[in-house]
Design a protein around this motif. Structure first.
Motif, PDB file in Angstrom:
ATOM      1  N   LEU B  22       0.838  -1.186   0.000  1.00  0.00           N
ATOM      2  CA  LEU B  22       0.000   0.000   0.000  1.00  0.00           C
ATOM      3  C   LEU B  22       0.883   1.250   0.000  1.00  0.00           C
ATOM      4  O   LEU B  22       1.974   1.230   0.565  1.00  0.00           O
ATOM      5  CB  LEU B  22      -0.872   0.030   1.260  1.00  0.00           C
ATOM      6  CG  LEU B  22      -1.831  -1.138   1.470  1.00  0.00           C
ATOM      7  CD1 LEU B  22      -2.523  -0.984   2.813  1.00  0.00           C
ATOM      8  CD2 LEU B  22      -2.857  -1.173   0.347  1.00  0.00           C
ATOM      9  N   PRO B  23       0.388   2.333  -0.595  1.00  0.00           N
ATOM     10  CA  PRO B  23       1.151   3.590  -0.515  1.00  0.00           C
ATOM     11  C   PRO B  23       1.364   4.013   0.940  1.00  0.00           C
ATOM     12  O   PRO B  23       2.351   4.650   1.252  1.00  0.00           O
ATOM     13  CB  PRO B  23       0.248   4.593  -1.241  1.00  0.00           C
ATOM     14  CG  PRO B  23      -0.661   3.786  -2.081  1.00  0.00           C
ATOM     15  CD  PRO B  23      -0.832   2.472  -1.386  1.00  0.00           C
ATOM     16  N   GLN B  24       0.405   3.596   1.805  1.00  0.00           N
ATOM     17  CA  GLN B  24       0.508   3.965   3.216  1.00  0.00           C
ATOM     18  C   GLN B  24       1.687   3.290   3.906  1.00  0.00           C
ATOM     19  O   GLN B  24       2.102   3.696   4.977  1.00  0.00           O
ATOM     20  CB  GLN B  24      -0.778   3.569   3.956  1.00  0.00           C
ATOM     21  CG  GLN B  24      -1.916   4.531   3.791  1.00  0.00           C
ATOM     22  CD  GLN B  24      -2.746   4.250   2.560  1.00  0.00           C
ATOM     23  OE1 GLN B  24      -2.320   3.522   1.665  1.00  0.00           O
ATOM     24  NE2 GLN B  24      -3.931   4.838   2.496  1.00  0.00           N
ATOM     25  N   THR B  29       8.034   7.845   2.426  1.00  0.00           N
ATOM     26  CA  THR B  29       7.233   9.072   2.399  1.00  0.00           C
ATOM     27  C   THR B  29       6.917   9.584   3.797  1.00  0.00           C
ATOM     28  O   THR B  29       6.370  10.666   3.952  1.00  0.00           O
ATOM     29  CB  THR B  29       5.885   8.832   1.680  1.00  0.00           C
ATOM     30  OG1 THR B  29       5.125   7.898   2.453  1.00  0.00           O
ATOM     31  CG2 THR B  29       6.084   8.309   0.284  1.00  0.00           C
ATOM     32  N   PHE B  30       7.261   8.787   4.810  1.00  0.00           N
ATOM     33  CA  PHE B  30       6.887   9.173   6.174  1.00  0.00           C
ATOM     34  C   PHE B  30       7.519  10.477   6.643  1.00  0.00           C
ATOM     35  O   PHE B  30       6.813  11.336   7.167  1.00  0.00           O
ATOM     36  CB  PHE B  30       7.200   8.033   7.167  1.00  0.00           C
ATOM     37  CG  PHE B  30       6.079   7.050   7.304  1.00  0.00           C
ATOM     38  CD1 PHE B  30       5.358   6.634   6.187  1.00  0.00           C
ATOM     39  CD2 PHE B  30       5.734   6.532   8.547  1.00  0.00           C
ATOM     40  CE1 PHE B  30       4.321   5.721   6.306  1.00  0.00           C
ATOM     41  CE2 PHE B  30       4.691   5.629   8.675  1.00  0.00           C
ATOM     42  CZ  PHE B  30       3.991   5.218   7.558  1.00  0.00           C
ATOM     43  N   PRO B  31       8.848  10.650   6.455  1.00  0.00           N
ATOM     44  CA  PRO B  31       9.442  11.898   6.981  1.00  0.00           C
ATOM     45  C   PRO B  31       8.773  13.131   6.394  1.00  0.00           C
ATOM     46  O   PRO B  31       8.453  14.066   7.132  1.00  0.00           O
ATOM     47  CB  PRO B  31      10.905  11.802   6.545  1.00  0.00           C
ATOM     48  CG  PRO B  31      11.151  10.366   6.300  1.00  0.00           C
ATOM     49  CD  PRO B  31       9.856   9.784   5.830  1.00  0.00           C
ATOM     50  N   GLY B  32       8.539  13.112   5.076  1.00  0.00           N
ATOM     51  CA  GLY B  32       7.917  14.267   4.443  1.00  0.00           C
ATOM     52  C   GLY B  32       6.538  14.524   5.004  1.00  0.00           C
ATOM     53  O   GLY B  32       6.187  15.652   5.352  1.00  0.00           O
ATOM     54  N   GLN B  33       5.732  13.446   5.122  1.00  0.00           N
ATOM     55  CA  GLN B  33       4.371  13.618   5.635  1.00  0.00           C
ATOM     56  C   GLN B  33       4.382  14.155   7.061  1.00  0.00           C
ATOM     57  O   GLN B  33       3.653  15.087   7.398  1.00  0.00           O
ATOM     58  CB  GLN B  33       3.641  12.274   5.625  1.00  0.00           C
ATOM     59  CG  GLN B  33       3.284  11.793   4.262  1.00  0.00           C
ATOM     60  CD  GLN B  33       2.268  10.662   4.356  1.00  0.00           C
ATOM     61  OE1 GLN B  33       1.141  10.879   4.723  1.00  0.00           O
ATOM     62  NE2 GLN B  33       2.708   9.458   4.059  1.00  0.00           N
ATOM     63  N   ILE B  34       5.232  13.542   7.894  1.00  0.00           N
ATOM     64  CA  ILE B  34       5.240  13.947   9.307  1.00  0.00           C
ATOM     65  C   ILE B  34       5.729  15.390   9.432  1.00  0.00           C
ATOM     66  O   ILE B  34       5.139  16.208  10.138  1.00  0.00           O
ATOM     67  CB  ILE B  34       6.124  12.983  10.132  1.00  0.00           C
ATOM     68  CG1 ILE B  34       5.472  11.591  10.126  1.00  0.00           C
ATOM     69  CG2 ILE B  34       6.294  13.492  11.547  1.00  0.00           C
ATOM     70  CD1 ILE B  34       6.332  10.508  10.720  1.00  0.00           C
ATOM     71  N   LEU B  37       3.092  17.704   8.192  1.00  0.00           N
ATOM     72  CA  LEU B  37       1.969  17.728   9.124  1.00  0.00           C
ATOM     73  C   LEU B  37       2.298  18.640  10.298  1.00  0.00           C
ATOM     74  O   LEU B  37       1.492  19.508  10.668  1.00  0.00           O
ATOM     75  CB  LEU B  37       1.656  16.325   9.650  1.00  0.00           C
ATOM     76  CG  LEU B  37       0.660  16.356  10.827  1.00  0.00           C
ATOM     77  CD1 LEU B  37      -0.730  16.642  10.320  1.00  0.00           C
ATOM     78  CD2 LEU B  37       0.676  15.088  11.629  1.00  0.00           C
TER      79      LEU B  37
END
Lengths: 279, 179
Positions: B22-24, B29-34, B37
């Motif tokens: 899953l993309p999730q 991509t976690f560092p960018g999202q966090i 956010l």
């Protein structure tokens, strides 16, 4: 009968993949893909469609609040009444869950609720056709990274504020009052596990709801395209997933609100624990 | 129908699985999202808590105070009105009492006057009645005397005619008086 169905399905799938009019259902997972818009220096903190959607959440929330507070007056106008209703909704929720001294967290809970609610709602907007993938409608709350971070912010506030305000008494949280001491070896591990599972349950509940809801919406939309592309009788049947999608869309609007509410209510409850760990 | 949908869903899941996950679940991509956010949420928190919420809270507070003030004022006015009503009732009662006392006084005065006037009248009438009675008595006596005189004269005339002797007046009178 089963054979006939099988033939129909095989034909349907085959037609959907290479149909005469060139219609093709989009991959329902595509909406969750993260696409980089621009990198931020050498850091891993790419500005992506996820970041853009979160910026949009802030912009929309601020526009709403700007309209609500543009000309505050004793007798509220339409937008001010909406803003005050939201204000009252959040402050009542906080007061009920965490008591009157919980109101010190009001700006946080208000921001949290508005952020999640607007993020959920914006994700329900349709994507404009044939625009670049990075500008497709994206739901940041359908990503575990985001929901888990939000949950961790709440839990961090609970931990830091709880320890700062109550000191060692904060750990009374793990042994509720009135429990006989001989039960402690049983209760304390259970309470610790339940405390540790809080951020996970918060994060996964929101993420799973948004993920599943949007997936189903796109799946049904995909059925519509596949059925129309199949032609003949099948095209007529496309009305069924369309009706289904309308119903699910309405449900998703409810879910968008409900999940924002649940996340905020539980956050209020956990913050209440930080304020009063002895019950 | 449902079957075909399930089939397509399964198909989709299969492609998702084939393409990895899953993309999730894509940790890159976690560092960018966090990071974004925290940035956007932080900015939104600052704007809400510094700009918009104080305005809204201030107005709600102000309205609550204003309503409380108005309520107090209304209570005060009500109290004053009640006081005024009590005073009014008091003065009304006083005025009524005064009026009735004046009426009673006047009535007493009038009664007294009437009494004296009627007493005077009675006296006058009584004296008039008394004088009239005296007059009547006088006239009665006079009439009686005249009748007696006439009787005496008649008797004397009769006796003269009968016996051709005229008795004296005194004798006749005595004779008549004997009956």
């Amino acid at each position: 009968m089963a054979d006939l169905l099988n033939v129909i399905i095989t034909n349907l799938l085959g037609l959907a993949k290479q149909n005469p009019i060139g219609l093709k259902a989009a991959d329902p997972m595509e909406q969750f893909e993260i696409v980089r818009i621009f990198p931020v220096g050498n850091t891993p903190f790419d500005f992506s469609n996820a970041s853009l959607s979160m910026v949009m959440v802030v912009v929309v929330s601020c526009i709403f609040m700007f309209l609500a507070t543009r000309k505050v007056s004793m007798v509220p106008g339409r937008m001010q009444a909406v803003g005050e209703t939201l204000h009252g909704f959040v402050s009542d929720m906080l007061r009920e869950m965490a008591g009157n001294d919980g109101l010190r967290f009001f700006p946080y809970i208000f921001t949290l609720f508005l952020f999640i609610f607007v993020a959920n709602l914006l994700g329900l907007l349709p994507t404009l056709p044939s625009i670049p993938k990075m500008f497709h409608v994206f739901t940041p709350t359908s990503h575990l990274a985001v929901t888990l971070s939000l949950a961790m912010i709440t839990i961090s506030i609970v931990l830091i504020y709880g320890l700062y305000k109550n000191g060692f008494k904060f750990f009374k949280l793990f042994l509720p009052g009135g429990v006989p001491l001989w039960l402690a070896p049983l209760i304390v591990p259970i309470e610790i596990v339940s405390f540790l599972s809080r951020p996970l349950s918060l994060a996964i509940r929101l993420f799973a709801n948004m993920f599943a809801g949007h997936l189903i919406l796109k799946l049904f939309a995909g059925f519509v395209v596949s059925l129309i592309a199949a032609g003949g009788l099948m095209s007529g049947l496309a009305i069924l997933p369309i009706l289904g999608n309308v119903a699910i869309y309405l449900l998703e609007i409810l879910v968008a609100f409900l999940q924002a509410y649940i996340f905020s209510v539980l956050s209020c409850m956990y913050l209440g624990d930080a304020l009063h760990p002895d019950h | 129908m449902t079957l075909s949908m399930v089939k397509i869903a399964a198909d989709t899941a299969e492609t998702a699985e084939k393409s990895g996950s899953l993309p999730q679940q894509d940790l890159s991509t976690f560092p960018g999202q966090i990071f974004w956010l925290l940035v956007t949420f932080g900015i939104m928190y600052l704007i809400m808590s510094r700009v918009f919420l104080p305005k809204l809270s201030g107005m709600i507070e102000e309205r609550r105070d204003r309503i409380a003030d108005d309520y107090d004022q209304a209570a005060e006015l009500k109290r004053q009105a009640e006081e005024a009503e009590v005073a009014y009732n008091q003065s009304l009662a006083d005025a009524k009492a005064k009026a009735s006392s004046i009426a009673a006084e006047t009535r007493a005065d009038l009664d007294k006057e009437i009494a004296t006037m009627s007493a005077k009248n009675d006296e006058q009438l009584a004296s008039q009645v008394a004088s009239a009675e005296t007059r009547i008595n006088d006239m009665k006596n006079a009439a009686a005397a005249k009748v007696q005189e006439a009787a005496v004269d008649t008797t004397r005339a009769l006796v003269e005619a009968l016996i051709d002797e005229m008795p004296t007046a005194e004798a006749t009178k005595a004779a008549i008086s004997q009956n």
